[in-house]
Design an enzyme around this catalytic site. Structure first.
Site, short mmCIF file in Angstrom:
data_model
loop_
_atom_site.label_atom_id
_atom_site.label_comp_id
_atom_site.label_asym_id
_atom_site.label_seq_id
_atom_site.Cartn_x
_atom_site.Cartn_y
_atom_site.Cartn_z
N HIS A 1 0.82 -1.22 0.00
CA HIS A 1 0.00 0.00 0.00
C HIS A 1 0.85 1.27 0.00
CE1 HIS A 1 -4.03 -1.84 0.84
NE2 HIS A 1 -3.22 -2.85 1.11
N ASP B 1 3.33 9.73 -0.28
CA ASP B 1 2.19 8.92 0.15
C ASP B 1 1.92 7.88 -0.92
OD1 ASP B 1 -0.10 8.09 1.54
OD2 ASP B 1 -0.71 10.14 1.99
#
Ligand code: ADP
Ligand code: F6P
Length: 478
Positions: free
Chosen positions: A162, A370
């Site tokens: 992720h 991110d």
């Protein structure tokens, strides 16, 4: 022991135990992108989720969530320190996020990381029925694919990262780099948010374990490991229907009133994490107030920063710095009844988050790095009326998809200040065009599309994706 044909293995279960005010234990959905994403697809899919339910020591049995069984993994105090707070969140996390904070290489943590990964692999092996698919998630469990393959060669193994997966120059700093790469290569399919990350793994596999690669295929030890980019998303329908609820609309209305109906509202919603760029954002806002380009009479900022990894030293330091900076900004620029910033260091339930998203004129999502950033997508889904602006960091995975946001380099403070002003002053027609294009994109690329793409790539027969709802198609096309 009941077994499942689909097993998800993630560090955290989608629920956290929180002490209620009366001391009782209350289960609440865990904040964080992984829990948000998987919770949405697994509620309706017969599967077992193996993960930690928060807390130290024993792991009480948990009720099923719909068709999803939860298999809690207990973690001891030593395991929490060495595996979760140590190797996962003080070594890998900062290194994988461009080393924006110095990674700590503590030799003692490795053994704990390995033994916890082994326990997760054993638990997955126990609950997987013959020929099952096991989907392992994220950097906490990078060794699980190979450990599981050794235990259960019959199962199909997927791995999804992720977070960003760094370029070889950074990854090569890791003392245990070869074991980590070997661990991931135990999977049949390794998925990432971005194609570049898959390329990084291929280069590392060639360098560290003499693998050969062509596009999206790595050959190692006589096996083929497939890789690919599968950008994660959100449950658009859930956020849209939440946003349409009378409670949420009333709450948004009330918030607007409380914040000052005539004011422009800047909103940020993050886990309190140094990768999220909260300090850079506060500096930009404070300089705009100092320079007189923004005034507290016309503008207010709301910073939601949900507590995260609170026992890790670097997170504690960050919290202290942010709270002192918020205090300084309010002290210097606020007025009685008119603070410059509202700072909320607390979890919110989904309906209250949706109300906050509806309240903002400008959503400011400016991480330094991110993997994806689901908050940006949630904001877009909550704005069915095509109002509001999204300021989005170029260093969030979401920037590759939400090209109609006001994209910004958060390290460039002057650029960030100008972009905030541009977004605040933007023409409503321009905002409506941008928002509708972004909503069309996320509607076509929602969480169900993500799960379907990944699970179909893992097993071409389509059997794993059969219980997933079909994603909607947007009417708008670019
Ligand atoms: P990360 O995975 O790094 O936490 P994301 O932006 O991808 O970042 O995901 C954050 C998730 O956590 C989102 O689904 C968001 O709604 C949720 N979240 C963020 N802040 C809060 C909060 N204060 N309370 C509850 N959930 C939150
Ligand atoms: O998305 C990255 C991630 O580490 C997820 O695995 C997790 O859901 C989220 O951040 C929150 O982190 P934590 O589980 O450490 O609270």
């Amino acid at each position: 022991m009941r077994q499942s044909s689909l097993v998800v293995v993630a560090n955290r279960l989608p629920l956290d135990d929180n002490a209620a005010p009366d001391g009782a234990c209350e289960w609440r959905r865990s904040p964080g992108g992984l829990a948000s994403a998987l919770h949405a697809i697994l509620e309706s899919t017969p599967a077992t989720w193996v993960g930690w339910g928060g807390g130290v020591g024993s792991a009480p049995a948990l009720p099923d969530i719909g068709t999803l069984r939860l298999r809690p993994m207990p973690l001891t105090e030593d395991e929490l320190r060495g595996y979760y707070e140590g190797f996962a969140n003080s070594t890998l996390w900062p290194l994988y996020h461009d080393a924006v904070e110095q990674p700590v290489f503590d030799r003692g943590w490795w053994e704990t990381y390995r033994s916890v990964n082994r326990r997760f692999a054993e638990a997955a092996a126990e609950v997987a029925e013959p020929g099952a698919a096991v989907w392992v998630q994220d950097y906490h469990l990078q060794l699980v694919p190979q450990l599981l393959r050794d235990l259960r060669p019959d199962v199909l193994i997927g791995f999804f990262m992720h977070v960003p997966f760094p370029p070889p120059e950074l990854f090569m700093q890791l003392p245990r780099r070869t074991e980590l790469v070997r661990g991931m290569l135990g999977a049949d399919l390794v998925g990432f948010q971005r194609e570049q990350a898959a390329h990084n793994l291929a280069q590392l596999a060639e360098k560290l374990v003499a693998a050969e690669y062509t596009e999206n295929t790595i050959r190692v030890d006589g096996r083929v490991v497939r890789t690919g980019a599968f950008p994660v998303s959100i449950d658009v329908t859930e956020m849209e229907s939440l946003s349409a609820r009378p409670y949420v609309r009333n709450q948004a209305h009330k918030l607007r009133h409380d914040l000052g109906a005539h004011k422009k509202v800047l909103l940020s919603v993050d886990r309190l994490d140094y990768t999220k760029g909260i300090e850079h954002r506060l500096t930009a806002y404070s300089e705009l107030l100092r320079d007189g380009r923004l005034k507290v009479h016309d503008t207010v900022m709301v910073q939601v920063a949900v507590p995260s990894r609170e026992r890790v030293e670097s997170y504690r330091g960050l919290k202290d710095r942010i709270e002192s900076e918020v205090g300084r900004i309010n002290g210097e620029y606020g007025r009685v009844g008119e603070p410059a910033i509202h700072y909320l260091n607390q979890p919110f339930d989904r309906a209250d988050l949706a109300a906050l998203y509806q309240t903002a004129d400008v959503m400011v999502v400016t991480p330094l790095r991110d993997g994806m950033n689901l908050v940006a997508k949630e904001f877009v889904a909550a704005r069915g009326n095509d109002t509001g602006a999204l300021v989005l960091s170029e260093f969030a995975g979401a920037a590759a998809e939400l090209e109609d946001a006001f994209l910004v380099n958060p390290h460039d403070l002057d650029g960030l200040k100008e972009t905030l002003l541009r977004a605040l002053d933007a023409d409503p027609a321009d905002l409506a065009r941008r928002m509708s294009a972004m909503r069309a994109h996320i509607t076509d690329h929602d969480i169900h599309a993500w799960a379907r793409a990944y699970l179909t790539a893992l097993d071409h027969t389509g059997r794993l994706a059969q219980h997933l709802p079909r994603q909607r198609r947007s009417l708008a096309r670019r």
